[in-house]
Design an enzyme around this catalytic site. Structure first.
Site, PDB file in Angstrom:
ATOM      1  CD  GLU A  60       9.189 -60.137   6.277  1.00  0.00           C
ATOM      2  OE1 GLU A  60       9.412 -60.031   7.490  1.00  0.00           O
ATOM      3  OE2 GLU A  60       8.258 -59.542   5.693  1.00  0.00           O
TER       4      GLU A  60
ATOM      5  CG  ASP B  87       7.172 -55.156   1.490  1.00  0.00           C
ATOM      6  OD1 ASP B  87       6.842 -53.954   1.445  1.00  0.00           O
ATOM      7  OD2 ASP B  87       7.133 -55.831   2.546  1.00  0.00           O
TER       8      ASP B  87
END
Length: 278
Positions: free
Chosen positions: A37, A148
């Site tokens: 991210e 993640d």
């Protein structure tokens, strides 16, 4: 030789570098750091990390949509090869998967879509998982996939599991996908080292007092092929001492391996830090 791998969702690399990411990179003993991210173009990511890139090689997959996704791998040793994506027409340009070869080993950084139960976003997540699963199932050789995953596998992996039984991230189909990954020989190295620990959690909402109350999720993980997993000897979640010291809503998850083909580094001397007390 021994090596240390860390994974962390930075929740925006430009924001994180202004909150403490650069200082963390300067202090870490990790040999490889997988980022998720980043939410930035390649140029923006390199500019944000510029002070650190004197010491690190950067392999980067920028987001396909502005402000979403983006993954990267920072390594002390220059990779011998880098690949973005896993052969997916839908997802290879989305900035959700990158892998790098280090002679005898491959390390990947992955950011699984978060999903939203009962919506097209959840369908997208299932399509991503299906293609990723096929890719990992076909892989041979020593490999670590860190990132993640946006899935809490068991009740030990999130504090409020009863309230989230119908939430994306803890749906039966998602948990079954992890079951299949493990059945195919992959190993969740943190859980394998510490099977009886609640957590250690790696993500806490910014809302309310989730961090102070340790109402978290363990969704950041390192999965390894069995030949590498057997050398995993230590793991910890680098949870900030206070809410104010956080530079992301995720904490770095760090694993020390006694042997990782093709990588060099100092033998780690780490112990697990339980997220409830660190």
């Amino acid at each position: 030789m021994a090596a240390i791998i860390t994974t962390v969702n930075v929740n925006g690399v430009r924001a994180a570098t202004g909150k403490g990411l650069l200082e963390w990179l300067a202090a870490t003993e990790a040999d490889i750091v997988c980022l998720q991210e980043t939410r930035a173009t390649d140029a923006q990511t390199r500019a944000a990390l510029a002070p650190a890139l004197r010491d690190w090689h950067l392999a980067n997959a920028e987001p396909g949509a502005k402000g979403r996704a983006g993954v990267a791998i920072l390594s002390r040793q220059e990779p011998s090869a880098v690949r973005i994506g896993f052969g997916s027409a839908e997802f290879d340009g989305s900035g959700r998967y990158i892998e790098a070869d280090f002679d005898g080993s491959t390390v990947a950084s992955v950011y699984v879509p978060s999903g939203d139960a009962g919506t097209p976003r959840q369908d997208e997540k299932y399509r991503f998982l299906a293609e990723l699963g096929a890719h990992l199932g076909a892989r041979t050789g020593a490999m670590v996939v860190a990132g993640d995953w946006n899935i809490a596998h068991t009740e030990r992996d999130l504090k409020a599991w009863k309230a989230n039984r119908k939430s994306s991230g803890f749906l039966p189909e998602e948990r079954a996908w992890i079951d299949e990954l493990l059945a195919n020989g992959w190993v969740d190295v943190v859980r394998a080292l510490h099977p009886d620990v609640d957590g250690p959690y790696s993500w806490w909402s910014y809302r309310g007092r989730a961090y102070d109350n340790d109402t978290g999720w363990r969704i950041d993980a390192l999965y390894a092929t069995a030949d590498i997993a057997v050398s995993a000897e230590s793991a910890r979640v680098e949870r900030a001492a206070t809410y104010a010291e956080r530079w992301s809503d995720h904490a770095p998850v760090t694993v020390g391996f006694s042997a990782l083909p093709g990588l060099t580094g100092s033998r780690p001397s780490m112990t697990l830090v339980d997220s409830r007390t660190s």
